[in-house]
Design an enzyme around this catalytic site. Structure first.
Site, PDB file in Angstrom:
ATOM      1  N   LYS A  55      -3.816   6.313 -12.117  1.00  0.00           N
ATOM      2  CA  LYS A  55      -2.451   6.472 -11.624  1.00  0.00           C
ATOM      3  C   LYS A  55      -1.579   6.887 -12.792  1.00  0.00           C
ATOM      4  O   LYS A  55      -1.298   6.073 -13.678  1.00  0.00           O
ATOM      5  CB  LYS A  55      -1.943   5.109 -11.112  1.00  0.00           C
ATOM      6  CG  LYS A  55      -1.872   4.952  -9.626  1.00  0.00           C
ATOM      7  CD  LYS A  55      -1.120   3.655  -9.320  1.00  0.00           C
ATOM      8  CE  LYS A  55      -1.049   3.346  -7.850  1.00  0.00           C
ATOM      9  NZ  LYS A  55      -0.352   2.074  -7.600  1.00  0.00           N
TER      10      LYS A  55
ATOM     11  N   ARG B 121       8.245  -5.272   1.936  1.00  0.00           N
ATOM     12  CA  ARG B 121       9.459  -4.547   2.304  1.00  0.00           C
ATOM     13  C   ARG B 121       9.574  -4.422   3.810  1.00  0.00           C
ATOM     14  O   ARG B 121      10.583  -4.704   4.401  1.00  0.00           O
ATOM     15  CB  ARG B 121       9.449  -3.144   1.689  1.00  0.00           C
ATOM     16  CG  ARG B 121       9.826  -3.152   0.236  1.00  0.00           C
ATOM     17  CD  ARG B 121       9.427  -1.895  -0.435  1.00  0.00           C
ATOM     18  NE  ARG B 121       7.997  -1.871  -0.639  1.00  0.00           N
ATOM     19  CZ  ARG B 121       7.392  -1.147  -1.559  1.00  0.00           C
ATOM     20  NH1 ARG B 121       8.091  -0.356  -2.320  1.00  0.00           N
ATOM     21  NH2 ARG B 121       6.097  -1.204  -1.712  1.00  0.00           N
TER      22      ARG B 121
ATOM     23  N   HIS C 133      12.042  -5.113  -7.258  1.00  0.00           N
ATOM     24  CA  HIS C 133      11.131  -5.959  -8.045  1.00  0.00           C
ATOM     25  C   HIS C 133      11.890  -7.156  -8.643  1.00  0.00           C
ATOM     26  O   HIS C 133      11.372  -8.272  -8.650  1.00  0.00           O
ATOM     27  CB  HIS C 133      10.544  -5.173  -9.227  1.00  0.00           C
ATOM     28  CG  HIS C 133       9.660  -4.028  -8.861  1.00  0.00           C
ATOM     29  ND1 HIS C 133       9.905  -2.748  -9.259  1.00  0.00           N
ATOM     30  CD2 HIS C 133       8.503  -3.978  -8.149  1.00  0.00           C
ATOM     31  CE1 HIS C 133       8.944  -1.937  -8.827  1.00  0.00           C
ATOM     32  NE2 HIS C 133       8.083  -2.657  -8.139  1.00  0.00           N
TER      33      HIS C 133
ATOM     34  N   SER D  84       9.664   2.500  -6.515  1.00  0.00           N
ATOM     35  CA  SER D  84       9.793   3.244  -7.778  1.00  0.00           C
ATOM     36  C   SER D  84       9.672   4.742  -7.495  1.00  0.00           C
ATOM     37  O   SER D  84      10.340   5.564  -8.117  1.00  0.00           O
ATOM     38  CB  SER D  84       8.716   2.809  -8.769  1.00  0.00           C
ATOM     39  OG  SER D  84       8.806   1.430  -9.004  1.00  0.00           O
TER      40      SER D  84
HETATM   41  P1  ADP Z   1       1.941  -1.262  -6.620  1.00  0.00           P
HETATM   42  O1  ADP Z   1       1.567   0.045  -7.235  1.00  0.00           O
HETATM   43  O2  ADP Z   1       0.974  -2.379  -6.835  1.00  0.00           O
HETATM   44  O3  ADP Z   1       2.447  -1.173  -5.196  1.00  0.00           O
HETATM   45  P2  ADP Z   1       4.681  -1.599  -7.343  1.00  0.00           P
HETATM   46  O4  ADP Z   1       5.239  -1.680  -8.722  1.00  0.00           O
HETATM   47  O5  ADP Z   1       5.084  -0.436  -6.510  1.00  0.00           O
HETATM   48  O6  ADP Z   1       3.145  -1.701  -7.511  1.00  0.00           O
HETATM   49  O7  ADP Z   1       5.028  -2.913  -6.559  1.00  0.00           O
HETATM   50  C1  ADP Z   1       4.618  -4.182  -6.981  1.00  0.00           C
HETATM   51  C2  ADP Z   1       4.942  -5.207  -5.913  1.00  0.00           C
HETATM   52  O8  ADP Z   1       6.351  -5.246  -5.696  1.00  0.00           O
HETATM   53  C3  ADP Z   1       4.320  -4.926  -4.549  1.00  0.00           C
HETATM   54  O9  ADP Z   1       4.022  -6.150  -3.933  1.00  0.00           O
HETATM   55  C4  ADP Z   1       5.432  -4.240  -3.800  1.00  0.00           C
HETATM   56  O10 ADP Z   1       5.304  -4.403  -2.412  1.00  0.00           O
HETATM   57  C5  ADP Z   1       6.629  -4.997  -4.333  1.00  0.00           C
HETATM   58  N1  ADP Z   1       7.865  -4.232  -4.226  1.00  0.00           N
HETATM   59  C6  ADP Z   1       8.167  -3.057  -4.798  1.00  0.00           C
HETATM   60  N2  ADP Z   1       9.411  -2.653  -4.445  1.00  0.00           N
HETATM   61  C7  ADP Z   1       9.883  -3.620  -3.609  1.00  0.00           C
HETATM   62  C8  ADP Z   1      11.077  -3.798  -2.848  1.00  0.00           C
HETATM   63  N3  ADP Z   1      12.046  -2.889  -2.868  1.00  0.00           N
HETATM   64  N4  ADP Z   1      11.181  -4.897  -2.096  1.00  0.00           N
HETATM   65  C9  ADP Z   1      10.173  -5.805  -2.044  1.00  0.00           C
HETATM   66  N5  ADP Z   1       9.036  -5.701  -2.715  1.00  0.00           N
HETATM   67  C10 ADP Z   1       8.887  -4.635  -3.473  1.00  0.00           C
END
Ligand code: ADP
Length: 165
Positions: free
Chosen positions: A41, A91, A17, A129
């Site tokens: 969630k 990703r 992030h 996460s």
């Molecule tokens: P959500 O529950 O909306 O997926 P996240 O907190 O998991 O929320 O992710 C928010 C954003 O950050 C999403 O666009 C996700 O694809 C991106 N993201 C999370 N981890 C990574 C990573 N390691 N590399 C690139 N983008 C990421």
């Protein structure tokens, strides 16, 4: 001033992030990190705890970011915040399908809000996460995935949860 919203669960914020936020700040003057408060969630951290962790993780960018807790539809909140774009991270190809649907649904709801995608450094391309929490659950090494203060926060939280049972 170019302003974008970066929405997500951030439970907790990871180096993936942080990498996306920093890349977005090369394009936008202001980035609002929108932490979604989704009652369906259940996360490890409360939204207030997640907000504090995001602020600490991005303290070097503090002049250009804002952290907001969102309870409504991301695209509507983006409009309310006077931002023009939604930032998302990609990703791998597996993220694409979901993001494709989301972007088109958002476009139907708010035509003028566009989405913009950044790809992380490939060393974070597998990182989420959820992975971090699973590694933590089995006492794995987290230093490659999250800053030390997040590692400590996860450890503390897991101890608290264990004591509840
Ligand atoms: P959500 O529950 O909306 O997926 P996240 O907190 O998991 O929320 O992710 C928010 C954003 O950050 C999403 O666009 C996700 O694809 C991106 N993201 C999370 N981890 C990574 C990573 N390691 N590399 C690139 N983008 C990421």
């Amino acid at each position: 001033m170019k302003k974008a919203v970066y929405p997500g669960s951030f439970d907790p914020i990871t180096y993936g992030h942080i990498d996306i936020a920093r890349r977005a700040l090369k394009v936008f003057d202001k980035l609002v990190i929108l932490i979604s408060d989704n009652p369906n969630k259940s996360g490890l951290f409360t939204v207030e705890e997640k907000k504090a962790l995001v602020l600490e993780a991005l303290k070097d960018e503090i002049d250009n970011i804002e952290v907001v807790i969102g309870t409504g539809l991301t695209v509507k909140e983006t409009k309310k915040l006077n931002a023009t774009h939604i930032v998302r991270g990609l990703r791998a190809v597996t993220d694409f399908e979901y993001e494709f649907q989301l972007t088109h649904a958002n476009r139907v709801l708010e035509r003028e809000i566009d989405s913009i995608f950044f790809m992380t450094d490939n060393k974070y391309s597998f990182l989420s996460s959820t992975t971090v929490k699973e590694i933590a659950l089995f006492n794995g090494e987290l230093s490659h995935f999250v800053p030390k203060f997040i590692e400590d926060a996860i450890e503390k939280k897991m101890k608290e949860l264990n004591n509840e049972f």
